[in-house]
Design a protein around this motif. Sequence first.
Motif: not given
Lengths: 107, 113
Positions: A30-31, A33, A35, A45, A88, A92-95
Amino acid sequence: SQQGEEDPQALSIQEGENATMNCSYKTSINNLQWYRQNSGRGLVHLILIRSNEREKHSGRLRVTLDTSKKSSSLLITASRAADTASYFCNYGQNFVFGPGTRLSVLP
Amino acid sequence: DVKVTQSSRYLVKRTGEKVFLECVQDMDHENMFWYRQDPGLGLRLIYFSYDVKMKEKGDIPEGYSVSREKKERFSLILESASTNQTSMYLCASSLRGNSYEQYFGPGTRLTVT
């Protein structure tokens, strides 16, 4: 693995040059990012790009996203010594964060 | 500005000791995270919490526990420190609806001897 793969692992350039680093990923997103991490510090961020965007700018940063190739790139223009850091990608919802790209900007 | 603080920048502990790493954020974020960072391995998630008293295991929870009694504070506990837990520990927080944008603390470099 759910982590983004940054490329190259290390990059060394002269002040004033542009720096480009890439990120590849494996799933639909979905997105995505980017860092930055200065040596021995926490991550900061920088920018988020959504899956329906192809390019995004923030100051000297330009991020592109190609969902067909599952890849993103971060361009830093007119680099400065202060840009020396690790970069980095994270999606998504990835940690999970990969090893990053270590950028050295030489004065 | 969001501020995430960690109790120590550097910590040296002995094998077998119980170690507490504290993290505090001042922006009323619901989500909080603990990562460890090792050379060549990137950041790996240990635990995260999406609310007070709630916790979820990350990728490498073994040997660790967490506590979140207040919204602003998330503690990482090493029950019996071992040398392979020598690492940089990073805490982060984010809003519930925006877990993508995480705010990180400065990190704690833990050495276990």
